[in-house]
Design a protein around this motif. Structure first.
Motif, short mmCIF file in Angstrom:
data_model
loop_
_atom_site.label_atom_id
_atom_site.label_comp_id
_atom_site.label_asym_id
_atom_site.label_seq_id
_atom_site.Cartn_x
_atom_site.Cartn_y
_atom_site.Cartn_z
N SER A 137 0.82 -1.21 0.00
CA SER A 137 0.00 0.00 0.00
C SER A 137 0.85 1.27 0.00
CB SER A 137 -0.91 0.01 1.23
OG SER A 137 -0.15 0.10 2.43
N THR A 138 2.17 1.12 0.16
CA THR A 138 3.06 2.28 0.24
C THR A 138 3.06 3.07 -1.06
OG1 THR A 138 4.48 1.00 1.73
CG2 THR A 138 5.40 3.03 0.80
N LYS A 139 3.13 2.37 -2.18
CA LYS A 139 3.11 2.99 -3.50
C LYS A 139 2.27 2.12 -4.44
CE LYS A 139 6.30 6.35 -3.11
NZ LYS A 139 6.07 7.79 -3.42
N GLY A 140 1.76 2.71 -5.50
CA GLY A 140 1.01 1.94 -6.48
C GLY A 140 1.95 1.04 -7.28
N LEU A 141 1.73 -0.28 -7.19
CA LEU A 141 2.59 -1.24 -7.88
C LEU A 141 2.02 -1.58 -9.25
CD1 LEU A 141 3.34 -3.70 -4.93
CD2 LEU A 141 4.88 -1.99 -5.91
N GLY A 142 2.80 -1.35 -10.29
CA GLY A 142 2.34 -1.62 -11.65
C GLY A 142 2.05 -3.08 -11.89
N SER A 143 2.70 -3.97 -11.14
CA SER A 143 2.47 -5.40 -11.30
C SER A 143 1.22 -5.88 -10.58
CB SER A 143 3.68 -6.20 -10.79
OG SER A 143 3.90 -5.92 -9.41
N ALA A 144 0.67 -5.05 -9.70
CA ALA A 144 -0.53 -5.44 -8.94
C ALA A 144 -1.34 -4.19 -8.58
CB ALA A 144 -0.14 -6.20 -7.68
N PRO A 145 -1.94 -3.52 -9.56
CA PRO A 145 -2.62 -2.25 -9.32
C PRO A 145 -3.74 -2.34 -8.28
CG PRO A 145 -2.29 -2.56 -11.67
CD PRO A 145 -1.92 -3.86 -11.01
N ALA A 146 -4.67 -3.28 -8.47
CA ALA A 146 -5.80 -3.37 -7.55
C ALA A 146 -5.37 -3.80 -6.16
CB ALA A 146 -6.86 -4.33 -8.10
N TYR A 147 -4.37 -4.66 -6.10
CA TYR A 147 -3.90 -5.13 -4.78
C TYR A 147 -3.32 -3.98 -3.97
CZ TYR A 147 -1.60 -7.88 -1.18
OH TYR A 147 -1.22 -8.39 0.04
N SER A 148 -2.38 -3.24 -4.57
CA SER A 148 -1.77 -2.13 -3.82
C SER A 148 -2.80 -1.05 -3.50
CB SER A 148 -0.59 -1.54 -4.60
OG SER A 148 -0.96 -1.19 -5.91
N ALA A 149 -3.73 -0.80 -4.42
CA ALA A 149 -4.75 0.22 -4.19
C ALA A 149 -5.72 -0.17 -3.09
CB ALA A 149 -5.51 0.50 -5.48
N THR A 150 -6.15 -1.43 -3.09
CA THR A 150 -7.12 -1.86 -2.08
C THR A 150 -6.48 -1.96 -0.70
OG1 THR A 150 -6.72 -4.18 -2.73
CG2 THR A 150 -8.67 -3.08 -3.64
N LYS A 151 -5.19 -2.28 -0.65
CA LYS A 151 -4.53 -2.32 0.66
C LYS A 151 -4.35 -0.91 1.21
CE LYS A 151 -4.12 -6.73 1.29
NZ LYS A 151 -4.80 -7.43 2.39
N ARG A 152 -4.14 0.07 0.33
CA ARG A 152 -4.11 1.46 0.79
C ARG A 152 -5.50 1.90 1.24
NH1 ARG A 152 -1.37 6.07 -2.92
NH2 ARG A 152 0.30 4.52 -2.80
N PHE A 153 -6.51 1.43 0.53
CA PHE A 153 -7.90 1.72 0.89
C PHE A 153 -8.19 1.23 2.31
CE2 PHE A 153 -12.25 0.16 1.29
CZ PHE A 153 -13.00 1.24 0.91
N ILE A 154 -7.72 0.03 2.63
CA ILE A 154 -7.95 -0.53 3.97
C ILE A 154 -7.38 0.39 5.03
CG2 ILE A 154 -7.18 -2.36 5.54
CD1 ILE A 154 -7.59 -4.35 3.24
N SER A 155 -6.16 0.88 4.82
CA SER A 155 -5.53 1.76 5.81
C SER A 155 -6.34 3.05 6.00
CB SER A 155 -4.10 2.10 5.37
OG SER A 155 -3.28 0.95 5.36
N ALA A 156 -6.78 3.65 4.89
CA ALA A 156 -7.55 4.89 4.98
C ALA A 156 -8.91 4.66 5.62
CB ALA A 156 -7.72 5.49 3.58
N PHE A 157 -9.54 3.55 5.28
CA PHE A 157 -10.85 3.25 5.84
C PHE A 157 -10.77 3.02 7.34
CE2 PHE A 157 -14.73 0.86 6.64
CZ PHE A 157 -15.65 1.45 5.78
#
Length: 243
Positions: A137-157
């Motif tokens: 979730s630290t940065k958007g990973l090009g190899s796993a866009p939805a994974y990194s984005a959703t893990k950042r979402f969890i932290s914000a939520f």
């Protein structure tokens, strides 16, 4: 009073390890997952203290009644851990895979976290909501866009839920645990740098929950990596060939 813990996503890996920790500690434990036979194997270790609920977190019609039934069988719960997760690396863009990741890591998480929050709020319970994030979730990973984005979402939520709890005057704690690469079936035997053993991860995760800390990165090596990782400017990050 005996602790009562629900773990969503406990059939294998970190979730199973946490279930075994809490069972060994004499707690009443509710475990969920999609594979009934694996849940039953865990239940056999302490049939009188382990309760199971088989459901898919992406099934909106199943989440609330399944957790409510589990809570009734356990006569309540005070700790709720969301550990269900999905995600794969891909060099292409598979919309179905990305959406499946969103369904499990974001939509499923929201449904479960909201229900746990509401359960604690309406029953006046000093509860604890825990979610498994990721260093991804630290940065958007090009190899796993939805994974990194959703893990950042969890932290914000989780941060937003904690603020909401404060606004409403509730006594609910929140912990987001962000492991680095862990040696589980989740990474499918692929070689990643600084991979952490499952046993070490479970032990550090358990300690994080019991300490009540708000945000925890597992382990010390990954804390250092994430610190420097977060300092990389966006214009440079997007040009890096991260696989």
């Amino acid at each position: 009073m005996m602790r009562k813990v629900i773990i969503v996503g406990a059939t294998s890996g970190i979730g199973k390890g946490l279930a075994e920790k809490y069972i060994a500690g004499g707690c009443i434990v509710g475990i969920t997952g999609r594979r009934k036979e694996l849940l039953e194997e865990i239940k056999n270790s302490a049939p009188d203290r382990v309760f199971i609920s088989v459901f898919d977190v992406t099934d909106r019609n199943a989440v609330e009644p399944s957790i409510e039934k589990l809570a009734w069988e356990m006569d309540g719960f005070d700790t709720f851990i969301y550990n269900a997760g999905y995600g794969k690396s891909s060099y292409g863009m598979d919309a179905d895979m990305e959406l499946r990741t969103v369904d499990v890591n974001a939509t499923g998480f929201v449904m479960c976290a909201c229900h746990a929050f509401d359960y604690f709020a309406r029953n006046g319970i000093r509860g604890h909501i825990v979610a498994t994030g990721s260093v991804a979730s630290t940065k958007g990973l090009g190899s796993a866009p939805a994974y990194s984005a959703t893990k950042r979402f969890i932290s914000a939520f989780m941060e937003a839920l904690e603020q909401k709890s404060s606004i409403l005057g509730l006594d609910i704690r929140f912990t987001t645990v962000r492991p680095g690469f862990v040696d589980t079936d989740f990474i499918s035997g692929r070689k990643y740098p600084f991979t952490i053993s499952l046993d070490k991860t479970v032990d550090l995760y358990f300690r994080a929950v019991e300490s009540g800390k708000r945000n925890v990165i597992i382990d010390c090596v990954w804390k250092t990596i994430v610190f420097f990782w977060s300092l990389i400017p966006g214009f440079l990050w997007v040009r890096m060939k991260i696989k």
